[in-house]
Write a protein that holds these residues in place. Structure first.
Motif, mmCIF file in Angstrom:
data_model
loop_
_atom_site.group_PDB
_atom_site.id
_atom_site.type_symbol
_atom_site.label_atom_id
_atom_site.label_comp_id
_atom_site.label_asym_id
_atom_site.label_seq_id
_atom_site.Cartn_x
_atom_site.Cartn_y
_atom_site.Cartn_z
ATOM 1 N N LEU A 27 22.484 -8.691 -4.163
ATOM 2 C CA LEU A 27 21.232 -8.400 -4.860
ATOM 3 C C LEU A 27 21.490 -7.601 -6.135
ATOM 4 O O LEU A 27 20.933 -7.912 -7.196
ATOM 5 C CB LEU A 27 20.299 -7.622 -3.936
ATOM 6 C CG LEU A 27 18.920 -7.261 -4.508
ATOM 7 C CD1 LEU A 27 18.091 -8.511 -4.737
ATOM 8 C CD2 LEU A 27 18.189 -6.306 -3.556
ATOM 9 N N ALA A 28 22.352 -6.602 -6.058
ATOM 10 C CA ALA A 28 22.667 -5.791 -7.236
ATOM 11 C C ALA A 28 23.298 -6.636 -8.329
ATOM 12 O O ALA A 28 23.002 -6.468 -9.524
ATOM 13 C CB ALA A 28 23.597 -4.646 -6.841
ATOM 14 N N ASP A 29 24.160 -7.579 -7.948
ATOM 15 C CA ASP A 29 24.808 -8.433 -8.945
ATOM 16 C C ASP A 29 23.812 -9.375 -9.615
ATOM 17 O O ASP A 29 23.839 -9.555 -10.840
ATOM 18 C CB ASP A 29 25.931 -9.244 -8.302
ATOM 19 C CG ASP A 29 27.218 -8.446 -8.193
ATOM 20 O OD1 ASP A 29 27.394 -7.471 -8.946
ATOM 21 O OD2 ASP A 29 28.073 -8.814 -7.359
ATOM 22 N N PHE A 30 22.933 -9.986 -8.833
ATOM 23 C CA PHE A 30 21.946 -10.882 -9.430
ATOM 24 C C PHE A 30 20.994 -10.108 -10.345
ATOM 25 O O PHE A 30 20.583 -10.610 -11.397
ATOM 26 C CB PHE A 30 21.169 -11.634 -8.352
ATOM 27 C CG PHE A 30 22.031 -12.578 -7.552
ATOM 28 C CD1 PHE A 30 22.946 -13.405 -8.179
ATOM 29 C CD2 PHE A 30 21.935 -12.629 -6.165
ATOM 30 C CE1 PHE A 30 23.754 -14.264 -7.455
ATOM 31 C CE2 PHE A 30 22.734 -13.484 -5.427
ATOM 32 C CZ PHE A 30 23.651 -14.304 -6.064
ATOM 33 N N GLU A 31 20.673 -8.883 -9.968
ATOM 34 C CA GLU A 31 19.811 -8.066 -10.823
ATOM 35 C C GLU A 31 20.516 -7.712 -12.129
ATOM 36 O O GLU A 31 19.892 -7.683 -13.196
ATOM 37 C CB GLU A 31 19.375 -6.816 -10.066
ATOM 38 C CG GLU A 31 18.346 -7.133 -8.990
ATOM 39 C CD GLU A 31 17.914 -5.927 -8.172
ATOM 40 O OE1 GLU A 31 18.599 -4.878 -8.254
ATOM 41 O OE2 GLU A 31 16.894 -6.035 -7.461
ATOM 42 N N SER A 32 21.828 -7.473 -12.068
ATOM 43 C CA SER A 32 22.584 -7.205 -13.292
ATOM 44 C C SER A 32 22.608 -8.436 -14.193
ATOM 45 O O SER A 32 22.472 -8.326 -15.415
ATOM 46 C CB SER A 32 24.018 -6.781 -12.949
ATOM 47 O OG SER A 32 24.030 -5.528 -12.301
#
Length: 237
Positions: free
Chosen positions: A172-177
């Motif tokens: 999730l953190a990567d897709f948000e980045s």
């Protein structure tokens, strides 16, 4: 809104298929892999003879003469064994021809010769992902992002791997980045929707699939648009 729309296994399969499609392998006739053109623009510090073969290798790539490209990059390496970009290009061509292990070896040599090129890591990370060596692939994307924290595709690729490894919060953190760097990155919204669903954030997943569908439609990617609409319908009904 119902909260039991689709089986998780269905979501994961769709995610990985969409992710693999976007993991970074471009048409070798055009822009080979991300970042590789910079090497040719710099012309590398080659001896005159080596530069001749190196340049011919680049021409072979444009003409999709992959065997000719390997031959000329190999000659370049024989003349100048310190030419990192020749190893990198040869590795990309070898991968394209199906010689995956030797391709990774070439990218590894390129990294050893020049550990400061982010695209060498992302390209090797792509290859390792396709070989399902997810731990090493993530390590390569980590290295690339340390060198350049603005690599949208690297965040997306790492997120796709993490989702495959059931590390949903990190994914999730990567897709948000990726979305923060590119607000029109439709696949990142789609995969974030999948991740949110796995985390039981059904409303957030619904909104992400809606956003992805709108972007896919604007971009003329109708198969992906239909995939997103299908997820919306399953979530809604």
């Amino acid at each position: 809104m119902p909260t039991i729309p689709i089986l998780p296994s269905q979501l994961v399969v769709t995610t990985i298929l969409n992710s693999i499609e976007s993991l970074g392998l471009a048409n070798i006739a055009g822009q080979v892999f991300s970042g590789e053109q910079a090497d040719s623009r710099q012309e590398v510090n080659l001896k005159v003879t080596a530069r001749k073969f190196y340049t011919q290798g680049l021409k072979n790539l444009k003409q999709q003469d992959l065997h000719g490209a390997i031959k000329n990059f190999t000659v370049t390496i024989n003349i100048n064994p310190q030419c990192a970009s020749a190893y990198s290009y040869r590795g990309l061509v070898r991968y394209k021809l199906g010689y995956k292990q030797s391709a990774i070896e070439d990218l590894t040599t390129a990294i050893e010769l020049n550990p400061y090129r982010a695209n060498y890591y992302t390209n090797r990370g792509f290859m390792l992902t396709r070989l399902k060596d997810y731990t090493e692939a993530i390590a390569d994307y980590n290295s690339a992002l340390l060198l350049n924290p603005n690599l949208t595709q690297a965040y997306f690729n790492r997120g796709a791997i993490r989702l495959q490894m059931e590390n949903s919060l990190a994914a999730l953190a990567d897709f948000e980045s990726a979305i923060r760097l590119d607000r029109d990155f439709a696949k990142a919204y789609f995969n974030r929707g999948v991740t949110r669903y796995k985390l039981r954030e059904v409303q957030g997943a619904f909104e992400d699939f809606q956003k992805a569908a709108g972007l896919f439609k604007q971009q003329g990617r109708m198969d992906s648009y239909r995939d997103a609409v299908s997820k919306i319908r399953k979530l809604w009904y």
